[in-house]
Design a protein around this motif. Structure first.
Motif, PDB file in Angstrom:
ATOM      1  N   ARG A  81       2.215   0.516  -7.660  1.00 39.61           N
ATOM      2  CA  ARG A  81       1.950   0.318  -6.239  1.00 39.61           C
ATOM      3  C   ARG A  81       2.453   1.467  -5.368  1.00 39.61           C
ATOM      4  O   ARG A  81       2.030   1.605  -4.227  1.00 39.61           O
ATOM      5  N   SER A  82       3.358   2.280  -5.885  1.00 43.35           N
ATOM      6  CA  SER A  82       3.934   3.363  -5.075  1.00 43.35           C
ATOM      7  C   SER A  82       3.720   4.714  -5.739  1.00 43.35           C
ATOM      8  O   SER A  82       3.939   4.878  -6.938  1.00 43.35           O
TER       9      SER A  82
ATOM     10  N   GLU B  21       0.459   1.509  -1.818  1.00 36.12           N
ATOM     11  CA  GLU B  21       0.874   1.266  -0.439  1.00 36.12           C
ATOM     12  C   GLU B  21       0.349   2.334   0.508  1.00 36.12           C
ATOM     13  O   GLU B  21      -0.147   2.030   1.593  1.00 36.12           O
ATOM     14  N   SER B  22       0.465   3.603   0.102  1.00 34.74           N
ATOM     15  CA  SER B  22       0.117   4.700   1.004  1.00 34.74           C
ATOM     16  C   SER B  22      -0.042   5.994   0.215  1.00 34.74           C
ATOM     17  O   SER B  22       0.492   6.147  -0.889  1.00 34.74           O
TER      18      SER B  22
ATOM     19  N   ARG C  50      -7.326   2.831  -3.605  1.00 28.07           N
ATOM     20  CA  ARG C  50      -7.260   2.268  -2.260  1.00 28.07           C
ATOM     21  C   ARG C  50      -5.812   2.206  -1.805  1.00 28.07           C
ATOM     22  O   ARG C  50      -4.929   1.837  -2.586  1.00 28.07           O
ATOM     23  N   SER C  51      -5.585   2.571  -0.565  1.00 30.39           N
ATOM     24  CA  SER C  51      -4.234   2.487  -0.011  1.00 30.39           C
ATOM     25  C   SER C  51      -4.171   1.353   1.008  1.00 30.39           C
ATOM     26  O   SER C  51      -5.130   1.123   1.762  1.00 30.39           O
ATOM     27  N   LYS C  52      -3.047   0.688   1.030  1.00 29.41           N
ATOM     28  CA  LYS C  52      -2.875  -0.471   1.920  1.00 29.41           C
ATOM     29  C   LYS C  52      -3.011  -0.072   3.382  1.00 29.41           C
ATOM     30  O   LYS C  52      -3.546  -0.829   4.202  1.00 29.41           O
ATOM     31  N   ASP C  53      -2.507   1.118   3.731  1.00 26.30           N
ATOM     32  CA  ASP C  53      -2.563   1.536   5.133  1.00 26.30           C
ATOM     33  C   ASP C  53      -3.922   2.152   5.516  1.00 26.30           C
ATOM     34  O   ASP C  53      -4.155   2.468   6.674  1.00 26.30           O
ATOM     35  N   ARG C  54      -4.795   2.371   4.532  1.00 23.64           N
ATOM     36  CA  ARG C  54      -6.154   2.872   4.739  1.00 23.64           C
ATOM     37  C   ARG C  54      -6.184   4.199   5.503  1.00 23.64           C
ATOM     38  O   ARG C  54      -7.130   4.509   6.219  1.00 23.64           O
TER      39      ARG C  54
ATOM     40  N   ARG D  94      -4.567   0.117  -6.448  1.00 24.13           N
ATOM     41  CA  ARG D  94      -4.142  -0.163  -5.076  1.00 24.13           C
ATOM     42  C   ARG D  94      -2.693   0.267  -4.885  1.00 24.13           C
ATOM     43  O   ARG D  94      -1.796  -0.185  -5.609  1.00 24.13           O
TER      44      ARG D  94
END
Length: 251
Positions: free
Chosen positions: A134-135, A161-162, A181-185, A159
């Protein structure tokens, strides 16, 4: 599609497979002074690979812990390609001091990239289908990278986080983020990568992000930038592509 693959070859993480050494399913017949090897593990058929101290390039398939332990004895290894990594912690890769290119396709047991932060000698790193990660924070330490790929599989996105940890990798020339895909888009972190020659990525980012990235990286080659130049917007480009496909199928 051919050009996209050629860009990966230029980046050092793709291959003309027809030029690679023939595949082996055991160590039988592999000379001790071999400098390159493609080895498909079948049970314990990898036993003995650690004795190949002249080996510089290895394509390894179905890598379990025992296989990885032997790989990490290869002190001359410069390029390592792994397909189907079956361990959760590949931190022993840090023992490969001469390693410059690492490609791992399928690391579904790995939960963190902390181990990758120790591979400071790398010039090219490609990680595909690390679905539990995730990171990307540990990658920020790899200042010597010229090529980076962090990608999902064909059917399953990765996916995170950023993309923020990538902003400090200003030596990057090739960046591949397909099906990531990043959570913060946000693509803001990539604005600092002004030396980037090639970018391949998904379009799963907030509206306007791709346009702003194109303006920040005017010298970067990216299919989305080309679409923007031709059609004025991503939406218009996608609609045109769908129309072409539909027309071809109807014909």
């Amino acid at each position: 599609m051919a050009r996209l693959h050629e860009e990966r070859i230029a980046a050092g993480i793709g291959f003309d497979w027809s030029t690679l050494p023939p595949g082996h399913e055991s160590m039988a017949g592999v000379p001790e002074d071999a400098v390159e090897l493609r080895l498909h593990r079948e049970r314990s058929s990898h036993r003995g690979v650690g004795r190949l101290q002249s080996l510089e390039r290895l394509w390894a398939y179905s890598v379990n812990q025992s296989f990885l332990d032997e790989i990490c004895e290869l002190r001359s290894l410069q390029l390592l390609y792994i397909e189907r990594l079956g361990v959760a912690d590949p931190s022993s890769l840090a023992r490969l001091r001469k390693l410059r290119t690492l490609i791992i396709i399928g690391g579904t047991k790995v939960e963190s990239l902390d181990w990758a932060a120790e591979l400071i000698g790398l010039r090219a790193l490609a990680l595909e289908n690390f679905s539990r990660v995730r990171s990307l924070e540990p990658l920020a330490r790899l200042k010597g990278l010229r090529t980076l790929a962090v990608e999902g599989s064909m059917w399953t996105p990765m996916r995170v986080e950023s993309l923020r940890p990538l902003s400090s990798l200003t030596g990057l020339e090739y960046l591949f983020l397909t099906n990531l895909r990043s959570k913060d888009r946000s693509l803001q972190a990539l604005h600092s990568l002004t030396g980037l020659k090639v970018l391949q990525c998904s379009s799963y980012f907030a509206k306007g992000e791709m346009e702003r990235l194109r303006d920040a990286l005017p010298n970067t080659r990216c299919p989305w930038f080309e679409m923007l130049a031709e059609y004025g917007s991503i939406d218009a480009g996608v609609k045109a592509a769908v129309a072409r496909m539909t027309g071809e199928s109807d014909g």
